[in-house]
Design an enzyme around this catalytic site. Structure first.
Site, PDB file in Angstrom:
ATOM      1  N   ASP A   4       6.075  40.442 -17.464  1.00  0.00           N
ATOM      2  CA  ASP A   4       5.887  40.948 -16.110  1.00  0.00           C
ATOM      3  C   ASP A   4       5.000  39.934 -15.403  1.00  0.00           C
ATOM      4  O   ASP A   4       3.799  39.853 -15.688  1.00  0.00           O
ATOM      5  CB  ASP A   4       5.228  42.331 -16.140  1.00  0.00           C
ATOM      6  CG  ASP A   4       4.970  42.876 -14.756  1.00  0.00           C
ATOM      7  OD1 ASP A   4       5.829  42.717 -13.870  1.00  0.00           O
ATOM      8  OD2 ASP A   4       3.885  43.475 -14.550  1.00  0.00           O
ATOM      9  N   GLU A  65      10.931  39.819 -15.428  1.00  0.00           N
ATOM     10  CA  GLU A  65      11.248  40.615 -14.243  1.00  0.00           C
ATOM     11  C   GLU A  65      11.342  39.695 -13.034  1.00  0.00           C
ATOM     12  O   GLU A  65      10.491  38.831 -12.826  1.00  0.00           O
ATOM     13  CB  GLU A  65      10.180  41.684 -13.993  1.00  0.00           C
ATOM     14  CG  GLU A  65      10.513  42.569 -12.815  1.00  0.00           C
ATOM     15  CD  GLU A  65       9.544  43.722 -12.619  1.00  0.00           C
ATOM     16  OE1 GLU A  65       9.752  44.495 -11.675  1.00  0.00           O
ATOM     17  OE2 GLU A  65       8.587  43.860 -13.406  1.00  0.00           O
ATOM     18  N   ASP A 138       0.606  46.307 -16.603  1.00  0.00           N
ATOM     19  CA  ASP A 138       1.371  45.064 -16.689  1.00  0.00           C
ATOM     20  C   ASP A 138       2.004  44.895 -18.072  1.00  0.00           C
ATOM     21  O   ASP A 138       3.124  44.399 -18.193  1.00  0.00           O
ATOM     22  CB  ASP A 138       0.477  43.855 -16.378  1.00  0.00           C
ATOM     23  CG  ASP A 138      -0.225  44.010 -15.054  1.00  0.00           C
ATOM     24  OD1 ASP A 138       0.390  43.736 -14.024  1.00  0.00           O
ATOM     25  OD2 ASP A 138      -1.401  44.442 -15.058  1.00  0.00           O
TER      26      ASP A 138
END
Length: 161
Positions: A4, A65, A138
């Site tokens: 992430d 992502e 996260d």
């Protein structure tokens, strides 16, 4: 391995895809950079952190992502810088990189593209049979990216770079 992206906090999650899609959590956490450092130094810190993680876990594939709309343009640009370093390092160190939009991740984990953060985190906990939701957020998000990839990797050519 899932990531992430973030400048201050970059989340990572490592899973092993078991038989009959019974994934097992190996590790998760964050790479953080201090706000007191300048951008270039922080990006170097992220690169080194990602390199160390890849060397430690030796992932077969890395999922990241994709960046989407950021409310604060300055924050969005900084995250984009961090994401660029992450993508470059992942390709150089692993070679197999896949990207997923937030919508794809939500759909893969919940079947609903507008699922909220808590729903995603609950599914991460459920899929990995954890006692609690991983923290910080996260790291939980990075595990969600890894799980999304594990579920969709048979279609990997569609998502690879």
């Amino acid at each position: 391995m899932g990531f992430d992206p973030g400048l201050a906090t970059l989340g990572y999650g490592v899973i092993e895809k078991g038989k009959a899609f019974k994934p097992q959590m190996i590790d998760y956490g964050i790479v953080s950079t201090p706000k007191t450092e300048n951008l270039a130094v922080r990006l170097c810190m992220l690169e080194e952190g990602v390199k160390q993680l890849i060397a430690k876990f030796k992932p077969e594939e890395i999922a990241v992502e994709e960046l989407f709309f950021a409310k604060n343009v300055t924050t969005g640009i900084n995250v984009a810088h961090a994401r660029g370093v992450l993508l470059l390092t992942a390709v150089k160190e692993c070679g197999r990189l896949f990207e997923y939009t937030p919508l794809q991740i939500k759909q893969a984990l919940t079947g609903y593209g507008r699922a909220d953060k808590h729903q995603i985190q609950t599914m991460v906990k459920t899929y990995l049979n954890l006692k609690s939701i991983p923290r910080p957020d996260d790291a939980a998000d990075a595990l969600a990216v890894a799980l999304c990839h594990a579920q969709t990797n048979r279609l990997g050519k569609l998502f690879s770079i």
